[in-house]
Design a protein around this motif. Sequence first.
Motif, PDB file in Angstrom:
ATOM      1  N   ARG A   6       0.715  -1.193   1.070  1.00 22.71           N
ATOM      2  CA  ARG A   6       0.342  -0.121  -0.499  1.00 22.71           C
ATOM      3  C   ARG A   6       0.742   1.880   0.249  1.00 22.71           C
ATOM      4  O   ARG A   6       0.658   2.611  -0.361  1.00 22.71           O
ATOM      5  N   THR A   7       2.165   1.631   0.546  1.00 19.26           N
ATOM      6  CA  THR A   7       2.538   2.201   0.237  1.00 19.26           C
ATOM      7  C   THR A   7       3.661   2.088  -1.246  1.00 19.26           C
ATOM      8  O   THR A   7       4.347   1.430  -1.873  1.00 19.26           O
ATOM      9  N   ASN A   8       4.540   3.374  -0.924  1.00 18.18           N
ATOM     10  CA  ASN A   8       6.191   4.071  -1.627  1.00 18.18           C
ATOM     11  C   ASN A   8       6.908   4.044  -1.512  1.00 18.18           C
ATOM     12  O   ASN A   8       7.452   4.667  -0.544  1.00 18.18           O
ATOM     13  N   LEU A   9       7.493   3.204  -1.299  1.00 21.31           N
ATOM     14  CA  LEU A   9       9.629   3.555  -0.720  1.00 21.31           C
ATOM     15  C   LEU A   9      10.242   4.130  -1.755  1.00 21.31           C
ATOM     16  O   LEU A   9      10.847   3.944  -2.375  1.00 21.31           O
ATOM     17  N   HIS A  10      10.189   5.173  -0.708  1.00 27.71           N
ATOM     18  CA  HIS A  10      11.570   6.709  -1.711  1.00 27.71           C
ATOM     19  C   HIS A  10      11.434   6.170  -3.245  1.00 27.71           C
ATOM     20  O   HIS A  10      11.715   6.430  -3.697  1.00 27.71           O
ATOM     21  N   CYS A 168      15.181  13.025   4.948  1.00 25.67           N
ATOM     22  CA  CYS A 168      15.730  11.327   5.365  1.00 25.67           C
ATOM     23  C   CYS A 168      14.871  10.630   6.807  1.00 25.67           C
ATOM     24  O   CYS A 168      15.031   9.097   6.739  1.00 25.67           O
ATOM     25  N   ARG A 169      13.733  11.485   6.896  1.00 29.55           N
ATOM     26  CA  ARG A 169      12.431  10.644   8.188  1.00 29.55           C
ATOM     27  C   ARG A 169      11.546   9.296   7.694  1.00 29.55           C
ATOM     28  O   ARG A 169      10.652   8.811   7.602  1.00 29.55           O
ATOM     29  N   LEU A 170      11.228  10.552   6.594  1.00 29.44           N
ATOM     30  CA  LEU A 170       9.846   9.743   5.343  1.00 29.44           C
ATOM     31  C   LEU A 170      10.792   8.680   4.383  1.00 29.44           C
ATOM     32  O   LEU A 170      10.851   9.317   3.492  1.00 29.44           O
ATOM     33  N   LYS A 171      10.204   7.523   4.662  1.00 32.18           N
ATOM     34  CA  LYS A 171      10.414   6.483   3.997  1.00 32.18           C
ATOM     35  C   LYS A 171       9.233   6.181   2.512  1.00 32.18           C
ATOM     36  O   LYS A 171       9.898   5.244   1.578  1.00 32.18           O
ATOM     37  N   TYR A 172       8.061   5.910   3.689  1.00 33.05           N
ATOM     38  CA  TYR A 172       7.489   5.891   2.995  1.00 33.05           C
ATOM     39  C   TYR A 172       5.783   6.338   2.925  1.00 33.05           C
ATOM     40  O   TYR A 172       5.607   7.258   3.310  1.00 33.05           O
ATOM     41  N   TYR A 173       4.944   6.082   1.680  1.00 36.98           N
ATOM     42  CA  TYR A 173       3.583   7.108   0.779  1.00 36.98           C
ATOM     43  C   TYR A 173       2.963   6.394   0.983  1.00 36.98           C
ATOM     44  O   TYR A 173       2.890   5.431  -0.162  1.00 36.98           O
ATOM     45  N   LEU A 191       1.465  13.082   1.958  1.00 38.04           N
ATOM     46  CA  LEU A 191       1.893  11.980   1.545  1.00 38.04           C
ATOM     47  C   LEU A 191       2.121  10.710   2.946  1.00 38.04           C
ATOM     48  O   LEU A 191       2.091   9.998   1.747  1.00 38.04           O
ATOM     49  N   ALA A 192       2.786  11.494   3.611  1.00 36.73           N
ATOM     50  CA  ALA A 192       3.742   9.600   4.318  1.00 36.73           C
ATOM     51  C   ALA A 192       2.534   9.245   4.790  1.00 36.73           C
ATOM     52  O   ALA A 192       1.969   9.639   5.499  1.00 36.73           O
ATOM     53  N   ALA A 193       2.879   7.604   5.089  1.00 39.06           N
ATOM     54  CA  ALA A 193       2.669   6.926   5.645  1.00 39.06           C
ATOM     55  C   ALA A 193       3.202   6.680   7.449  1.00 39.06           C
ATOM     56  O   ALA A 193       2.754   5.734   7.845  1.00 39.06           O
ATOM     57  N   GLU A 194       3.604   7.328   7.615  1.00 38.32           N
ATOM     58  CA  GLU A 194       4.683   7.888   8.813  1.00 38.32           C
ATOM     59  C   GLU A 194       4.297   8.711   9.213  1.00 38.32           C
ATOM     60  O   GLU A 194       3.166   9.696   9.179  1.00 38.32           O
ATOM     61  N   ASP A 195       4.544   9.193  10.425  1.00 34.79           N
ATOM     62  CA  ASP A 195       4.226   9.864  11.680  1.00 34.79           C
ATOM     63  C   ASP A 195       5.154  11.317  11.300  1.00 34.79           C
ATOM     64  O   ASP A 195       6.383  11.284  10.811  1.00 34.79           O
TER      65      ASP A 195
END
Length: 317
Positions: A6-10, A168-173, A191-195
């Motif tokens: 469900r996410t995109n890595l970089h 650097c901090r947001l790796k998954y979107y 867009l990020a899937a992280e905090d």
Amino acid sequence: MSFFNRTNLHPSTFILIGIPGLENSVQCWIGIPFCAIYVIALIGNYMLLLIIPSEHSLHKPMYLFLAMLGITDIALSTCILPKMLGVFWFHLQEIQFDVCLLQMWLIHTFQCIESGILLAMAVDRYVAICDPLRHATIFTSQLLTQIGVGVTLRAGVLIAPCLLLIKCRLKYYRTTVISHSYCEHMAIVKLAAEDIQVNKAYGLFVAFSILGFDVILILLSYIRIFIAVFHLPQKEARLKSFNTCIAHIFVFLEFYILAFFSFFTHRFGLHIPPYVHILLSNLYLLIPPLLNPIVYGVKTKEIREQVVKMISFKNPA
């Protein structure tokens, strides 16, 4: 495994959709006034940059700051409009990840530079009116250079961590589709899937530490100016001093009112349609480069006279 599906890595590219809700034929028509604004802004600011260096009588701090403002306005609008018109007219919606981050950094950096120049112009008017005998000794060419370098470094250094935090901090979107017509900081972060709290918090810190700090100092400068003007003994002197500040006040108001209105509606106007948010964001960045040369051309006699000479086809007597 389902998380990674469900996410995109970089992601290598993002997709700019333009103005949400107006993606089809409406955007094509919206691009026409935006293009006209860009062309007029370029012509107006380039005329200022031709007039101010060539006319010796305009080699004063007020006009040199205006030249800095013109350079910043040209750079800011050029960072946005070509890609925006590509999205509106030619459906060139893809933008590389690193190019998107660079556009974001340039846009917000030039915004902060413009704010710093407006602060410098307010302080210049304060010294010119409240302490005129020392104005020439305070605002030397060396100080003007230091101010130009200082506001540029301040903006670039404070905005750079926004870029690094995203990189650097947001790796998954969750998605690579940006619901905007340019790469705006919060539009990317969301867009990020992280905090994303650190990114949001730093964005707020930059906005208030630069724009908020500058607004407070500018308001204090003009309050002191008005107090000094009203204490002048002669009415003509009061009117002359006040007239020198009218153009600055108008430019200050249109920049910061649009900035804070766009900022607060983007973050707190939950019930406002998305296309309204995006249109306000676009106008906030495009209207100042359009209006600034017009305001100073109309209100400043020296610039107005040089413009008339430039566009006149009559030979001098």
